[in-house]
Design an enzyme around this catalytic site. Structure first.
Site, PDB file in Angstrom:
ATOM      1  N   ARG A 254       4.765  10.582 -66.076  1.00  0.00           N
ATOM      2  CA  ARG A 254       4.261   9.253 -66.123  1.00  0.00           C
ATOM      3  C   ARG A 254       4.532   8.979 -67.808  1.00  0.00           C
ATOM      4  O   ARG A 254       4.443   9.704 -68.580  1.00  0.00           O
ATOM      5  CB  ARG A 254       2.658   9.419 -66.124  1.00  0.00           C
ATOM      6  CG  ARG A 254       2.124   7.881 -66.517  1.00  0.00           C
ATOM      7  CD  ARG A 254       0.484   8.048 -66.279  1.00  0.00           C
ATOM      8  NE  ARG A 254      -0.066   8.155 -67.667  1.00  0.00           N
ATOM      9  CZ  ARG A 254      -1.318   7.784 -68.024  1.00  0.00           C
ATOM     10  NH1 ARG A 254      -2.034   7.521 -66.894  1.00  0.00           N
ATOM     11  NH2 ARG A 254      -1.567   8.113 -69.240  1.00  0.00           N
TER      12      ARG A 254
ATOM     13  N   TYR B 259      -3.490   1.691 -73.945  1.00  0.00           N
ATOM     14  CA  TYR B 259      -3.911   2.566 -73.151  1.00  0.00           C
ATOM     15  C   TYR B 259      -2.789   3.762 -72.794  1.00  0.00           C
ATOM     16  O   TYR B 259      -1.740   3.493 -73.023  1.00  0.00           O
ATOM     17  CB  TYR B 259      -4.263   2.116 -71.806  1.00  0.00           C
ATOM     18  CG  TYR B 259      -4.268   3.123 -70.652  1.00  0.00           C
ATOM     19  CD1 TYR B 259      -5.452   3.870 -70.530  1.00  0.00           C
ATOM     20  CD2 TYR B 259      -3.182   3.619 -70.017  1.00  0.00           C
ATOM     21  CE1 TYR B 259      -5.633   5.079 -69.776  1.00  0.00           C
ATOM     22  CE2 TYR B 259      -3.325   4.689 -69.010  1.00  0.00           C
ATOM     23  CZ  TYR B 259      -4.461   5.339 -69.149  1.00  0.00           C
ATOM     24  OH  TYR B 259      -4.514   6.574 -68.033  1.00  0.00           O
TER      25      TYR B 259
ATOM     26  N   ASP C   7       1.431   3.940 -65.584  1.00  0.00           N
ATOM     27  CA  ASP C   7      -0.266   3.238 -65.420  1.00  0.00           C
ATOM     28  C   ASP C   7      -0.464   1.878 -66.115  1.00  0.00           C
ATOM     29  O   ASP C   7      -0.310   1.940 -67.290  1.00  0.00           O
ATOM     30  CB  ASP C   7      -1.083   4.499 -65.904  1.00  0.00           C
ATOM     31  CG  ASP C   7      -2.445   4.227 -65.251  1.00  0.00           C
ATOM     32  OD1 ASP C   7      -2.729   2.836 -64.884  1.00  0.00           O
ATOM     33  OD2 ASP C   7      -3.235   5.028 -65.382  1.00  0.00           O
TER      34      ASP C   7
ATOM     35  N   HIS D  24      -3.099   0.473 -65.950  1.00  0.00           N
ATOM     36  CA  HIS D  24      -4.673   0.305 -66.221  1.00  0.00           C
ATOM     37  C   HIS D  24      -5.053  -0.920 -65.968  1.00  0.00           C
ATOM     38  O   HIS D  24      -6.041  -1.320 -66.976  1.00  0.00           O
ATOM     39  CB  HIS D  24      -4.612   0.954 -67.482  1.00  0.00           C
ATOM     40  CG  HIS D  24      -5.876   1.884 -67.605  1.00  0.00           C
ATOM     41  ND1 HIS D  24      -7.282   1.666 -68.083  1.00  0.00           N
ATOM     42  CD2 HIS D  24      -5.945   3.275 -67.200  1.00  0.00           C
ATOM     43  CE1 HIS D  24      -7.789   2.545 -67.823  1.00  0.00           C
ATOM     44  NE2 HIS D  24      -7.419   3.492 -67.546  1.00  0.00           N
TER      45      HIS D  24
ATOM     46  N   GLU E 211       0.966   1.877 -61.460  1.00  0.00           N
ATOM     47  CA  GLU E 211      -0.303   2.173 -60.861  1.00  0.00           C
ATOM     48  C   GLU E 211      -1.345   1.322 -61.457  1.00  0.00           C
ATOM     49  O   GLU E 211      -1.236   0.726 -62.758  1.00  0.00           O
ATOM     50  CB  GLU E 211      -0.727   3.680 -61.709  1.00  0.00           C
ATOM     51  CG  GLU E 211      -2.153   4.153 -61.531  1.00  0.00           C
ATOM     52  CD  GLU E 211      -2.439   5.487 -62.295  1.00  0.00           C
ATOM     53  OE1 GLU E 211      -1.390   6.027 -62.635  1.00  0.00           O
ATOM     54  OE2 GLU E 211      -3.544   5.566 -62.757  1.00  0.00           O
TER      55      GLU E 211
ATOM     56  N   GLU F 176      -8.137   5.080 -58.231  1.00  0.00           N
ATOM     57  CA  GLU F 176      -8.848   6.150 -59.294  1.00  0.00           C
ATOM     58  C   GLU F 176     -10.331   5.841 -59.434  1.00  0.00           C
ATOM     59  O   GLU F 176     -11.371   6.462 -59.474  1.00  0.00           O
ATOM     60  CB  GLU F 176      -8.313   6.497 -60.596  1.00  0.00           C
ATOM     61  CG  GLU F 176      -8.281   5.355 -61.559  1.00  0.00           C
ATOM     62  CD  GLU F 176      -7.476   5.983 -62.741  1.00  0.00           C
ATOM     63  OE1 GLU F 176      -6.186   6.115 -62.630  1.00  0.00           O
ATOM     64  OE2 GLU F 176      -7.824   5.527 -63.921  1.00  0.00           O
TER      65      GLU F 176
ATOM     66  N   ARG G 249      -5.119   6.623 -54.944  1.00  0.00           N
ATOM     67  CA  ARG G 249      -5.407   7.657 -55.860  1.00  0.00           C
ATOM     68  C   ARG G 249      -6.850   8.058 -55.785  1.00  0.00           C
ATOM     69  O   ARG G 249      -7.285   8.784 -56.940  1.00  0.00           O
ATOM     70  CB  ARG G 249      -5.008   6.912 -57.215  1.00  0.00           C
ATOM     71  CG  ARG G 249      -3.592   6.766 -57.582  1.00  0.00           C
ATOM     72  CD  ARG G 249      -3.006   6.388 -58.893  1.00  0.00           C
ATOM     73  NE  ARG G 249      -4.053   6.599 -59.899  1.00  0.00           N
ATOM     74  CZ  ARG G 249      -3.974   7.833 -60.497  1.00  0.00           C
ATOM     75  NH1 ARG G 249      -3.191   8.784 -60.140  1.00  0.00           N
ATOM     76  NH2 ARG G 249      -4.615   8.087 -61.473  1.00  0.00           N
TER      77      ARG G 249
ATOM     78  N   GLU H 211      -1.875  13.916 -60.115  1.00  0.00           N
ATOM     79  CA  GLU H 211      -1.900  13.779 -61.616  1.00  0.00           C
ATOM     80  C   GLU H 211      -2.303  15.063 -61.974  1.00  0.00           C
ATOM     81  O   GLU H 211      -3.125  15.579 -61.429  1.00  0.00           O
ATOM     82  CB  GLU H 211      -2.680  12.561 -61.632  1.00  0.00           C
ATOM     83  CG  GLU H 211      -2.603  12.377 -63.369  1.00  0.00           C
ATOM     84  CD  GLU H 211      -3.649  11.015 -63.838  1.00  0.00           C
ATOM     85  OE1 GLU H 211      -4.636  10.834 -63.001  1.00  0.00           O
ATOM     86  OE2 GLU H 211      -3.520  10.538 -64.824  1.00  0.00           O
TER      87      GLU H 211
ATOM     88  N   TRP I 230     -10.292  -2.812 -69.427  1.00  0.00           N
ATOM     89  CA  TRP I 230      -9.739  -1.832 -70.067  1.00  0.00           C
ATOM     90  C   TRP I 230      -8.935  -0.861 -69.042  1.00  0.00           C
ATOM     91  O   TRP I 230      -8.137  -0.456 -68.877  1.00  0.00           O
ATOM     92  CB  TRP I 230     -10.749  -1.035 -70.937  1.00  0.00           C
ATOM     93  CG  TRP I 230      -9.985   0.117 -71.486  1.00  0.00           C
ATOM     94  CD1 TRP I 230      -9.429   0.334 -72.756  1.00  0.00           C
ATOM     95  CD2 TRP I 230     -10.157   1.436 -71.133  1.00  0.00           C
ATOM     96  NE1 TRP I 230      -8.788   1.538 -73.131  1.00  0.00           N
ATOM     97  CE2 TRP I 230      -9.188   2.071 -71.975  1.00  0.00           C
ATOM     98  CE3 TRP I 230     -10.646   2.235 -70.029  1.00  0.00           C
ATOM     99  CZ2 TRP I 230      -9.176   3.918 -71.615  1.00  0.00           C
ATOM    100  CZ3 TRP I 230     -10.580   3.227 -69.721  1.00  0.00           C
ATOM    101  CH2 TRP I 230      -9.626   4.509 -70.585  1.00  0.00           C
TER     102      TRP I 230
HETATM  103  O1  EZ4 Z   1      -8.362   5.947 -67.847  1.00  0.00           O
HETATM  104  O2  EZ4 Z   1      -9.559   9.001 -66.498  1.00  0.00           O
HETATM  105  O3  EZ4 Z   1      -4.486   7.551 -64.660  1.00  0.00           O
HETATM  106  N1  EZ4 Z   1      -5.364   8.062 -65.366  1.00  0.00           N
HETATM  107  C1  EZ4 Z   1      -6.244   7.254 -65.904  1.00  0.00           C
HETATM  108  C2  EZ4 Z   1      -7.096   7.819 -66.819  1.00  0.00           C
HETATM  109  C3  EZ4 Z   1      -8.325   7.014 -66.810  1.00  0.00           C
HETATM  110  C4  EZ4 Z   1      -9.749   8.044 -67.539  1.00  0.00           C
HETATM  111  C5  EZ4 Z   1     -11.064   7.385 -67.270  1.00  0.00           C
HETATM  112  O4  EZ4 Z   1     -12.168   8.182 -67.501  1.00  0.00           O
HETATM  113  O5  EZ4 Z   1      -6.145   5.985 -65.696  1.00  0.00           O
HETATM  114  O6  EZ4 Z   1      -6.655   8.063 -68.208  1.00  0.00           O
HETATM  115 CO    CO Z   2      -4.766   5.513 -64.207  1.00  0.00          CO
END
Ligand code: EZ4
Ligand code: CO
Length: 402
Positions: free
Chosen positions: A147, A159, A210, A212, A236, A262, A283, A339, A402
């Site tokens: 990643r 992030y 990611d 996010h 992702e 996630e 995920r 992951e 976030w």
């Molecule tokens: O931000 O697990 O793909 N992994 C992620 C992580 C999440 C954290 C949050 O607790 O997006 O880094």
């Molecule tokens: Co993630």
């Protein structure tokens, strides 16, 4: 075999973890991960005040019935607090059943579908060339999938980019860190990273990213299109994952594969994502999606629709969760990728385990049960410290995802 005790252990070997240990009258014990990053004590209260009294004296062998009792029997269902609590109980009961049978848990799940678990690592950098070099380090260590995240110039705390080299840990002690986000600046900068990664390292490995949860559906669609030449393994969480229909719009515009899940904690929250074939990888994890019992159900649904697993595995998912994930990943037919961020040596010392990393893959150990435990004396040396995940704001001060 009846449950005689449920211990809830909070420990912070570099970061916070919540673990349960279920004790039985035959002396067999089992462990489960109940960590909810940034809200740990909410799960601790649910476990100790509400679930523990329901578990004492129950038959430890009735895993499915206990899951139904804690979930259907509770009236108030789903959510990020109750599901890790139920997950931890479920995980510990699978551990106990495996130990009682003298078999690794993957044997109870139908046996091994594969020999090893492909993982992806986290490359990062404050500038494109730093991330490109970091990707090279992962490839040199044998990773088949990486990643890549890079800081956006001018934005604080992007992030996925940490301050201390190897590991990205978003939670911080004290009140939440505030970070600045700007979608146009991100969209202008990000494609350059993948162009450069492919130019330098080629196409012979899987490349992931990611987002996010930061984009709107049409912004995500445009990113997916822009990244098509780089043949991503996935993007992702392009949009917030509770909005399932957003993924339809993304799908209509790009062939870049999409992963999400996630933060999803039940099958009902990803039902349409899967049955409408809006994603390629789901995920959901053992800890956040109701344990081995419920994750297996999600993955069974996913299998029908050609959706593969890609379980969350950041360091806030403890070695207990990772051990359980290795068993599920070993058994299910539709495994995709896992992951993997290595835990720190101090975390590994608290959670001795038999799974191991080898040449870009995780290998299950042969121990009965999950093959992981918590050293309660070592755990006691690391007291809990309240920490939060960051909050993101746009440049005008308004709150963003976030
Ligand atoms: O931000 O697990 O793909 N992994 C992620 C992580 C999440 C954290 C949050 O607790 O997006 O880094
Ligand atoms: Co993630």
């Amino acid at each position: 075999m009846n449950i005689t005790d449920v211990r809830v252990i909070v420990t912070s070997p570099g970061r916070n973890f919540v673990t349960i240990k279920i004790v039985t009258d035959e002396g067999i014990t089992g462990v489960g991960d109940a960590t909810l990053n940034g809200s740990e004590l909410a799960v601790v209260a649910y476990l100790t005040e509400h679930l523990r009294p329901l578990l004492l004296g129950r038959d430890a062998g009735r895993i499915e019935e206990t899951w139904q009792y804690l979930y259907r029997g509770a009236y108030w269902r789903r959510g990020p607090v109750t599901m890790p609590a139920i997950a931890a109980v479920d995980t510990a009961l699978w551990d106990i059943k495996g130990k009682a049978a003298g078999m690794p848990v993957y044997q109870l799940l139908g046996g091994a579908s594969r020999e090893r678990i492909m993982v992806y690592g986290h490359a990062q950098g404050t500038a494109v060339e730093e991330t490109v070099a970091d990707v090279g380090r992962f490839l040199a260590r044998g990773y088949r999938a990486v990643r890549a995240q890079v800081a956006v110039p001018g934005l604080s705390g992007t992030y996925g980019v940490g301050s201390d080299g190897d590991r990205y840990e978003p939670a911080s002690i004290g009140l939440p860190e505030e970070t600045v986000w700007s979608t146009p600046e991100y969209l202008a900068h990000a494609p350059e990273l993948f162009a450069e990664v492919r130019r330098v390292h080629g196409y012979g490995f899987h490349l992931l990213h990611d987002v996010h949860h930061r984009l709107s559906p049409i912004e995500a669609a445009s990113l997916g299109k822009a990244l098509e030449p780089y043949r991503m393994f996935w993007i992702e969480d392009p949009t917030p994952s509770e909005d399932q229909s957003a993924f339809r719009l993304i799908r209509q515009h790009t062939t870049t594969p999409v992963a999400t899940g996630e933060i999803i904690n039940s099958i009902f929250d990803c039902q349409w994502l899967i049955t409408e074939r809006l994603i390629d990888y789901i995920r959901t994890s053992v800890v956040h999606a109701g344990g081995i019992t419920h994750l297996r159900r999600i993955l069974a649904l996913a299998e029908l629709y050609g959706v593969r697993s890609g379980s969350h595995g950041a360091t806030d998912l403890s070695p207990v969760c990772l051990a359980a994930a290795v068993h599920v990943n070993t058994a299910v037919p539709n495994f995709g990728i896992q992951e993997y961020m290595p835990h720190t040596p101090e975390t590994d010392a608290v959670f001795p385990h038999s799974y191991r990393f080898d040449n870009g893959h995780l290998m299950p150990g042969g121990d009965p049960g999950l093959g992981v435990d918590i050293d309660e004396d070592a755990a006691a040396e690391h007291p809990y410290e309240p920490a939060y995940l960051p909050v993101a704001r746009l440049r005008d001060g308004s709150v963003h995802d976030w």
